[in-house]
Design a protein around this motif. Sequence first.
Motif, short mmCIF file in Angstrom:
data_model
loop_
_atom_site.label_atom_id
_atom_site.label_comp_id
_atom_site.label_asym_id
_atom_site.label_seq_id
_atom_site.Cartn_x
_atom_site.Cartn_y
_atom_site.Cartn_z
N SER A 84 0.98 -0.92 0.11
CA SER A 84 0.12 -0.42 -0.10
C SER A 84 1.18 1.14 -0.25
N SER A 89 -0.46 3.52 -7.69
CA SER A 89 -1.90 4.37 -7.87
C SER A 89 -0.24 5.24 -8.68
N GLY A 104 -4.32 -3.35 1.75
CA GLY A 104 -4.24 -4.76 1.86
C GLY A 104 -3.99 -4.70 0.14
#
Length: 685
Positions: A84, A89, A104
């Motif tokens: 994470s 992203s 997660g």
Amino acid sequence: MGEIKRTQTDSGSRSSSLSILQDDQEGFSPTSSNALVLVQNAPIVSSYNERIRPMLDAIDKLRDLMVMDEGIQLPTIVVVGDQSSGKSSVLESLAGISLPRGQGICTRVPLVMRLQHHSDPEPELSLEYNGKVEHTDEDNISEDIVNATNLIAGDSKGISDTPLTLLVKKNGVPDLTMVDLPGITRVPVRGQPENIYDQIKDIIMKYIKPEESIILNVLSASADFSTCESISMSRSVDKTGERTLAVVTKVDMAPEGLLEKVTADDVHIGLGYVCVRNRIRDETYEEARAIADRLFETDPFLSKIDKSMVGIQVLADKLVQIQAASIARNLPDIVKKINDKLNSYLSELNKMPKKLSSVAEAMTAVTQIIGTSKESLKKILVRGEFDEFPDDKHMHCTARLVEMLNKCSDQLHECNKSDSKSNFLLEEIAILEEAKGINLPNFVPRNAFLIVLQGKVKGISSIPIGFVEQVWSYIEDVVLSVLKRNTENYYHVQLSARRAGHNLIEKKKERSINWMTEILEMEKLTDYTCNPEYLSEWHRLMTKQETFIQMVLRGAEININVEGIGMVEVGGLRKYSQVLLSQAFDLKMRMTAYWNVVLRRLIDIMGLHLQLSVSNLVNKDMEMEIMNELLGPNHGGGIERMLEEPPSMAVKRQKLIKSIKKLKESKEVVCKIMDDRFTYADYLV
Ligand SMILES: Nc1nc2c(ncn2[C@@H]2O[C@H](COP(=O)(O)OP(=O)(O)OP(=O)(O)O)[C@@H](O)[C@H]2O)c(=O)[nH]1
């Protein structure tokens, strides 16, 4: 909608560069799905992009061909980070598409993401995994990745190292290929195996270990970089950090002190830091970009960070440059490795036996094998030429065989001498006393001579039999090793040849033993020779008879030197009559003279028999036996079986053919770009 800004170049071309800008406000449409847009570049930048693209395409093609399976590493940007930390992203922001994001574990398989700028405004997206290609679109890509991941790694939270390739052809994206890897986690969650950390670590290490890999280390701004697992992993393979670039995400969540952290560079990131704020929740890329820009402009902490270290555009630029430099640096070596591997596989394949495809071919192969084996065996067993085995003395057969014969001869002669010196004439006297009859006393009874002879032949008979056994076991060794060498490439012939060789030698050995036993029987049955040496020797020895007997009867001597025998004890002979002593002496001397003839006859004939047997073996018996083994009624189908390759050979051949095909295709790929006259050094940064 964000738009792609273009202007005509001087030449009128509309090629795009790598320059990635955030949409400006004017003319900006919020419905655009593109986070990055391209502006028309100066021609130099544009041509840079045009030159790099073929190299990147070539590397991607090599990746598709799985050239890495052949041990040839490719320059790869590998995205690693703790769980994470924001890896997906960052990739999303670079590609302008939605990837599965969330808390997660999301990335559960290596995701090879190939971004390719194309001029068509319509994006083309496809997923490749398990040998199939699935087309998709921006709306469904996230869900399709999740589904593909489930198919590869299962529905639970497990991971797999089978890669999933996502090809994004989209107007405005930078030409980049990156591999996103599962995030590092120490604690398994429900549905994950206990060793999840080790599994993830193994995958990451596999990707980041090769010197050709560029490590894109994604770090959350709030994390203490020095305690990040991804940092310790990348530092374990890249101590100086020369191939590590850090992306600091979530700067919006921990802006304070970030400048100090990236400037201090406690964790040695050689390629520098880029700080980004990614799209979160349902923001559009444009909104996210605007927020990020504002943040780096206005935030009291973030605004202090140099502009060359912030934003997705900076990251894209850096990555493209690093990638180009890495490809340019590694390409010549890759070409060399492909050529070297290809040549070595080709020569390995050439060295493999031709796959037999018909009975005629198989017959030819057998004939060749027998021919070659016969020639080798003739050389070493008959002619004494050992050029095929210069250093292997065991295979210098004529020398070894004559040594065995000489040893046998020595043993036979030793055995003859073993008559005890202390029992001189006693055995003869005992036999004469038992063989006496009603006849004149000055004749040596023939039966007495034969009894002594039979005893002596019996006494030595184990020596020639032992010699025959030793010789055939040696010849078996030699024959089988020559056959093995010549049949190495034909599994079934090897088995048949081995069986045939063994059976043949057994037969030959049995024949030789029978023959030898017969010879010994002959020697026991008759005392005969036409050799004049016997008589002359007997006469010579008998000239001392009178003197010997007088010396014994006089009793003055205990030991007497007897011609042809040596020093003997005679004390015990005095009690016998002169006639008996004369007969015994005569018998002894006849036997001594005759025994020499017998031994020479045995050794000569053993030598001759050996030569004949070896010659028959090599010239006719062996061929017959092997052919019979392969074609005979008991083992029919041997030749047909030759057409089947042994499993190990078939697997090896298939593997080589597959690798060669792959490497030939790879060679074509690299040759094409090497032909284009690039000066690769130009791209080194
Ligand atoms: N506020 C903020 N949140 C972010 C940023 N980048 C990522 N996130 C959030 O952090 C969470 C994890 O992001 P991912 O991109 O899924 O992280 P990841 O490293 O790919 O995750 P795994 O592959 O599962 O390890 C998501 O909820 C993101 O929206 C950022 O710059 N700012």
